[in-house]
Design a protein around this motif. Structure first.
Motif, PDB file in Angstrom:
ATOM      1  N   LEU A  28       0.829  -1.218   0.000  1.00 57.05           N
ATOM      2  CA  LEU A  28       0.000   0.000   0.000  1.00 57.05           C
ATOM      3  C   LEU A  28       0.861   1.264   0.000  1.00 57.05           C
ATOM      4  N   GLY A  29       2.138   1.108  -0.244  1.00 60.32           N
ATOM      5  CA  GLY A  29       3.030   2.276  -0.321  1.00 60.32           C
ATOM      6  C   GLY A  29       3.135   3.015   1.000  1.00 60.32           C
ATOM      7  N   GLN A  30       3.176   2.247   2.089  1.00 60.57           N
ATOM      8  CA  GLN A  30       3.167   2.904   3.407  1.00 60.57           C
ATOM      9  C   GLN A  30       4.569   3.283   3.879  1.00 60.57           C
ATOM     10  N   LEU A  33       6.022   9.809   7.151  1.00 62.68           N
ATOM     11  CA  LEU A  33       6.978  10.902   7.382  1.00 62.68           C
ATOM     12  C   LEU A  33       7.186  11.111   8.878  1.00 62.68           C
ATOM     13  N   GLY A  58      -4.323   9.296   1.511  1.00 66.47           N
ATOM     14  CA  GLY A  58      -3.472   8.451   2.340  1.00 66.47           C
ATOM     15  C   GLY A  58      -2.946   9.139   3.579  1.00 66.47           C
ATOM     16  N   GLU A  79      -8.461   7.201   2.939  1.00 67.23           N
ATOM     17  CA  GLU A  79      -7.514   6.161   3.378  1.00 67.23           C
ATOM     18  C   GLU A  79      -8.083   4.793   3.033  1.00 67.23           C
ATOM     19  N   ASP A 104     -10.722   3.551  -1.425  1.00 70.47           N
ATOM     20  CA  ASP A 104      -9.660   3.631  -2.423  1.00 70.47           C
ATOM     21  C   ASP A 104      -9.913   4.912  -3.217  1.00 70.47           C
ATOM     22  N   VAL A 105      -8.985   5.838  -3.172  1.00 70.46           N
ATOM     23  CA  VAL A 105      -9.218   7.136  -3.815  1.00 70.46           C
ATOM     24  C   VAL A 105      -9.469   6.979  -5.322  1.00 70.46           C
ATOM     25  N   ASN A 129       1.191  13.125   0.722  1.00 70.83           N
ATOM     26  CA  ASN A 129       2.379  12.280   0.564  1.00 70.83           C
ATOM     27  C   ASN A 129       1.837  11.018  -0.093  1.00 70.83           C
ATOM     28  N   TYR A 133       3.205   3.612  -5.403  1.00 74.77           N
ATOM     29  CA  TYR A 133       2.890   2.620  -6.451  1.00 74.77           C
ATOM     30  C   TYR A 133       1.767   3.085  -7.369  1.00 74.77           C
TER      31      TYR A 133
HETATM   32  N1  SAM Z   1       0.296  10.790   4.964  1.00 78.03           N
HETATM   33  C1  SAM Z   1       1.102   9.839   5.688  1.00 78.03           C
HETATM   34  C2  SAM Z   1       2.482  10.416   5.919  1.00 78.03           C
HETATM   35  O1  SAM Z   1       2.843  11.365   5.208  1.00 78.03           O
HETATM   36  O2  SAM Z   1       3.177   9.942   6.805  1.00 78.03           O
HETATM   37  C3  SAM Z   1       1.188   8.497   4.971  1.00 78.03           C
HETATM   38  C4  SAM Z   1       1.660   8.518   3.525  1.00 78.03           C
HETATM   39  S1  SAM Z   1       1.991   6.933   2.846  1.00 78.03           S
HETATM   40  C5  SAM Z   1       3.251   7.344   1.679  1.00 78.03           C
HETATM   41  C6  SAM Z   1       0.636   6.582   1.762  1.00 78.03           C
HETATM   42  C7  SAM Z   1      -0.722   6.329   2.403  1.00 78.03           C
HETATM   43  O3  SAM Z   1      -1.675   6.096   1.357  1.00 78.03           O
HETATM   44  C8  SAM Z   1      -0.822   5.118   3.316  1.00 78.03           C
HETATM   45  O4  SAM Z   1      -1.493   5.480   4.482  1.00 78.03           O
HETATM   46  C9  SAM Z   1      -1.647   4.096   2.511  1.00 78.03           C
HETATM   47  O5  SAM Z   1      -2.388   3.193   3.310  1.00 78.03           O
HETATM   48  C10 SAM Z   1      -2.529   5.026   1.705  1.00 78.03           C
HETATM   49  N2  SAM Z   1      -3.064   4.461   0.437  1.00 78.03           N
HETATM   50  C11 SAM Z   1      -2.469   3.566  -0.393  1.00 78.03           C
HETATM   51  N3  SAM Z   1      -3.233   3.329  -1.471  1.00 78.03           N
HETATM   52  C12 SAM Z   1      -4.352   4.112  -1.342  1.00 78.03           C
HETATM   53  C13 SAM Z   1      -5.526   4.288  -2.137  1.00 78.03           C
HETATM   54  N4  SAM Z   1      -5.689   3.652  -3.297  1.00 78.03           N
HETATM   55  N5  SAM Z   1      -6.476   5.146  -1.703  1.00 78.03           N
HETATM   56  C14 SAM Z   1      -6.310   5.809  -0.516  1.00 78.03           C
HETATM   57  N6  SAM Z   1      -5.226   5.674   0.275  1.00 78.03           N
HETATM   58  C15 SAM Z   1      -4.242   4.835  -0.125  1.00 78.03           C
END
Ligand code: SAM
Length: 297
Positions: A28-30, A33, A58, A79, A104-105, A129, A133
């Motif tokens: 999920l690209g977690q 920051l 996210g 989210e 899912d956005v 952020n 992916y």
């Molecule tokens: N905003 C936080 C930060 O800056 O620490 C987290 C950023 S992290 C790079 C990406 C976030 O997007 C994760 O919380 C992940 O679960 C969420 N995410 C991944 N795919 C998504 C989707 N299709 N729709 C919504 N959120 C998604």
């Protein structure tokens, strides 16, 4: 005593993750920051004030969401990870101007969701952020929606930010640069080192600031065909424009004639490579192709 630390401080992030037993999902690209100063710089770059509504993609454990809520009128965050919903309810409980949408956005009807959740209409910005992916699909989802997004301040892999903001003639320039720059003015705001994330990604990131143009950068008679042409021109990277056009549109005599006439009218040398053409030149060629297509029907 009240905990006044920002969510993004490394110690607080660690405590939140431990409290909720959260484990990262790479799929999920977690990458969260953990540097409050960078978050503040993102909010500054986005020039958010009390008359701004913000969409975040996210929110993770709410590090950026918290900073956005302190400056904006209302914040709406998408989210996808159900495990993060109770975490966010906990970490952001002091804020009454945040709505978390568990979705899912990419599947969201953005216009409808925005109308449902924001209490009042205000200038709209996207600050996020992004999950790396799906950076490009998310950008395109917002650009192609008819949401009036004035500005996007988004973090992504530096390499993708370079491609989006690239100028003609450079290696990074491609159909993604054109798709975004058609709608928005793109500027690389600053670089974020990979060391400020948990877990640490393999590459550095960049913050891109995209400002909506009042009208698209160039005038085209058929937007869909214009984007099709720009994708076609970059299909085979080291080939000429002519070879790429034949590859995408067909090699039969009528198509060759149509392409030849269009290139001539647009005054573009077919031996050039796609990456040397400016947005204006692509628009000229696309419009000529439309002219000849109509004339030929
Ligand atoms: N905003 C936080 C930060 O800056 O620490 C987290 C950023 S992290 C790079 C990406 C976030 O997007 C994760 O919380 C992940 O679960 C969420 N995410 C991944 N795919 C998504 C989707 N299709 N729709 C919504 N959120 C998604």
């Amino acid at each position: 005593m009240k905990d006044t630390r920002d969510i993004a401080t490394p110690s607080k992030t660690k405590e939140i993750l431990a409290k909720h037993g959260f484990t990262f999902k790479k799929s999920l690209g977690q990458n969260f920051l953990t540097e409050p100063n960078i978050l503040r710089k993102i909010v500054e770059t986005a020039e958010i004030d009390q008359d701004t509504n913000v969409i975040e993609v996210g929110p993770g454990i709410g590090a950026l969401t918290e900073q956005l809520a302190q400056h904006a009128a209302e914040v709406l965050a998408f989210e996808i990870d159900d495990r993060l919903i109770p975490v966010l309810q906990d970490t952001l409980q002091d804020y009454s101007n945040i709505e978390i949408v568990h979705q899912d956005v990419l599947k969201a009807d953005l216009k409808k969701t925005v109308a449902q959740h924001f209490k009042q209409e205000r200038p709209l910005k996207v600050v996020a952020n992004l999950p790396y992916y799906i950076t490009t699909p998310i950008m395109m989802h917002f650009l192609e929606s008819d949401l009036p997004v004035a500005e996007m301040v988004v973090m992504m892999q530096k390499e993708v930010a370079d491609r989006i903001s690239a100028k003609p003639g450079t290696k990074a320039y491609g159909s993604l640069s054109i798709a975004v720059q058609y709608f928005m003015e793109a500027k690389l705001a600053f670089i974020v080192p990979k060391t400020v994330f948990v877990p640490q990604p393999n590459v550095d990131s960049a913050i891109l600031k995209l400002t909506r143009r009042e009208v698209p950068a160039v005038t085209v008679s058929n937007e869909k065909e214009f984007f099709k042409l720009t994708r076609a021109a970059f299909q085979l990277r080291r080939k000429t424009l002519w070879n790429n056009l034949l590859h995408s549109y067909g090699k039969d005599e009528a198509t060759r004639q149509w392409l030849n006439d269009s290139l001539k009218e647009a005054e573009i040398d077919p031996k050039r490579r796609g990456e040397t053409l400016s947005l204006e030149e692509f628009a000229r060629l696309s419009n000529a192709m439309e002219n000849y297509r109509v004339a030929g029907e």
